[in-house]
Design an enzyme around this catalytic site. Structure first.
Site, PDB file in Angstrom:
ATOM      1  N   HIS A  57      45.448  17.763   8.184  1.00 19.38           N
ATOM      2  CA  HIS A  57      45.646  18.829   8.888  1.00 19.38           C
ATOM      3  C   HIS A  57      46.996  19.333   9.090  1.00 19.38           C
ATOM      4  CE1 HIS A  57      41.069  18.931  10.011  1.00 19.38           C
ATOM      5  NE2 HIS A  57      41.334  17.669  10.180  1.00 19.38           N
ATOM      6  N   ASN A 130      35.648  20.952  13.287  1.00 22.08           N
ATOM      7  CA  ASN A 130      35.996  21.417  11.926  1.00 22.08           C
ATOM      8  C   ASN A 130      35.229  22.749  11.871  1.00 22.08           C
ATOM      9  OD1 ASN A 130      37.809  19.601  10.967  1.00 22.08           O
ATOM     10  ND2 ASN A 130      36.057  18.076  10.370  1.00 22.08           N
TER      11      ASN A 130
END
Ligand code: NDP
Length: 511
Positions: A57, A130
């Site tokens: 990320h 997510n």
């Protein structure tokens, strides 16, 4: 008219700087001296500008906003920020790709992080989700291997589709998430046009002590929109920062993105008999079984004023739970509870929660003290508990851990308890057959074939065909045909080699 006068440059101690342009030298062509502390310190600070990049990320962006309760959900949870209709809580959202590094393009095929920090009146609540409702693996011990397979080879420094398919086909629990990743949902048009999911199951408790299992779904009010593979590739070349730019510009023009929070709620006692293991992160709870209920809305309405301070230093952890919300026996979630805080200790430092973006908006009364870059100090408060001098005392009722009954068993390394309909291929098969449109099915096939044709060995391709054949036999034949291994549109059975089929079956049986 006078030009506004600029302030005088200073060093970081506030002392006026001698020059913005010239080093201190012995004559015009003489050596630069080491005691030019102004220039030396400027160089030293520059050399230390980057904090370690997130391992996953890394490329992201974010915005501030608020969460507002729109329905009474006190029957599910006593969480203070969900306590009354109309209550607003300030929050911050960070969206990200997963596998790429800081400079990677925004529109590559990847899941997207959907990390939320709610600054509640009971301390910070982080929901680190997510844009997909499931995940590739279900046990935290496989996470590092999974990410290694998505990153770069140690010798060439390059990403490698062969290692991705090698890992996925040897880990059939990945099939559901890989179906979503290879569908057009793997390339969302913008961050505003995608849903967010807790993915994990969490627990809640109401004021009367009743417990529930829950899942959180943030549904985009803008509507779900994806790029096709070709559109995503074109945008990768045209504007690698497209998602970052789109979110920022939408907020500047007042087109504030909004998501509707819906929750699926399972009575606590139903978990044991549910047809799917409700804690398995590779599965959803079909909406027909647990219809989502409306809870509230999240609106992003303010861009960061400083990207580093608010997006890079933002640090989320699923361990940040508030009274009324607890964990579940999801083994991926348990791993993340340790891992997120740990990574921030390394990346930012032991006092990362004192930074403005991470600091709660309530008073902190902790017995943790000191360490690098401590900014807020406890003052004369006692530094140990228990103490006789008025130091903080835990509110053991309000903050009680939210537990669950566990069968007595031996310490060991176990697969998940298998429920009646648990298998790795059922839910992705439903997605393929019953949810995707014809066009989305066609795109899924071409996306898989394109990806698995790119530097993937013949042996792994055989497994790719066997893997998709288990999801759906027609899908398997179409993938086989696309990869040049026979099969075809009309064929129900792709040419799956026995060896590949057996390997997939043996791994899947371990679900
Ligand atoms: P439903 O028909 O009730 O829901 C299907 C869901 O799929 C909707 O939430 C929809 O999101 C979402 N969806 C649509 N297209 C895609 C795509 N390309 N990739 C991922 N999600 C998509 O079905 P069920 O609840 O019975 O579930 C059937 C299948 O749908 C599951 O096996 C799972 O693969 C998928 N799914 C289920 C979810 C759940 O929590 N139950 C959540 C997301 C996906 P939207 O409504 O926003 O269009």
């Amino acid at each position: 008219m006078n030009e506004p006068k600029s302030p005088a440059t200073t060093n970081d101690s506030g002392v006026p700087a001698p020059s913005d342009e010239y080093s201190l030298t012995v004559g015009a062509s003489g050596p630069t001296v080491l005691h030019d502390h102004y220039v030396v310190q400027k160089m030293q600070h520059f050399n230390r500008e980057r904090v370690p990049e997130r391992v996953v990320h890394a490329k992201g962006t974010g915005a501030h906003g608020f969460f507002e309760v729109t329905e009474d959900v006190t029957w599910i949870t006593k969480a203070s920020f969900l306590a009354e209709v109309g209550k607003r809580t300030p929050m911050f959202a960070r969206f990200s790709t997963v596998a790429g590094e800081q400079g990677y393009a925004d529109t590559v095929r990847d899941p997207r992080g959907f990390a939320l920090k709610f600054y509640t009146d009971d301390g910070n609540y982080d929901l680190v989700g997510n844009n997909t409702p499931v995940f590739f693996v279900r046990d935290a011990s496989k996470f590092q291997d999974f990410i290694h397979s998505q990153k770069r080879l140690p010798d060439t420094g390059m990403r490698d589709n062969d290692m991705q398919w090698d890992f996925w086909t040897l880990s059939p629990e990945s099939a559901h998430q890989v179906t979503i990743l290879m569908s057009d949902a793997g390339t969302p048009r913008t961050l505003r046009h995608m849903n967010g999911y807790s993915s994990h199951t969490f627990s809640t408790i109401n004021a009367a002590g009743e417990r529930f299992w829950v899942k959180f779904h943030f549904k985009t009010v803008q509507g779900r929109e994806n790029f096709s593979d070709a559109e995503a590739r074109a945008m990768t070349a045209e504007d690698p920062d497209f998602h970052r730019r789109d979110l920022r510009e939408a907020i500047i023009r007042g087109d504030n993105p909004e998501w509707r929070l819906e929750m699926q709620v399972m009575p606590f006692a139903q978990a044991a008999g549910y047809r799917f293991n409700p804690f398995d992160l590779t599965k959803v709870w079909p909406h027909g079984d647990y219809p989502p209920i409306q809870v509230g809305r999240m609106v992003l309405d303010r861009n960061p004023a400083n990207f580093f301070a608010e997006v890079e230093q933002a640090s989320f952890s699923p361990a940040n739970l508030v009274p009324g919300i607890g964990l579940s026996p999801d083994k991926m979630l348990m791993g993340r509870i340790f891992s997120y805080h740990d990574t921030h200790l390394h990346r930012i430092g032991p006092n990362y929660e004192q930074l403005p973006i991470n600091a709660p908006k309530v008073a902190v009364h902790s017995y943790n003290k000191d360490a690098h870059m401590t900014f807020k100090h406890a003052g004369a408060q006692p530094v140990y508990a228990p103490n006789s001098y008025g130091g903080p005392q835990a509110d053991t009722d309000r903050a009680a851990d939210l537990g669950w009954p566990v069968d007595a068993g031996e310490l060991g390394r176990y697969a998940y308890a298998k429920h009646a309909e648990d298998d790795d291929f059922g839910q992705p098969g439903t997605l393929y057959r019953d949810v995707l449109s014809d066009t989305e099915r066609d795109h899924l096939v071409t996306n898989i074939v394109g990806h698995a044709s790119d530097h993937v060995s013949a042996q792994v391709q055989q497994r790719v065909i066997a893997y998709w054949t288990r999801v759906d036999t027609q899908l398997g034949s179409r993938v086989a045909a696309g990869l040049g291994h026979g099969g075809g549109e009309g064929s129900r059975q792709g040419p799956v080699t026995e060896e590949a089929a057996n390997l997939i079956a043996s791994r899947a049986n371990r679900a």
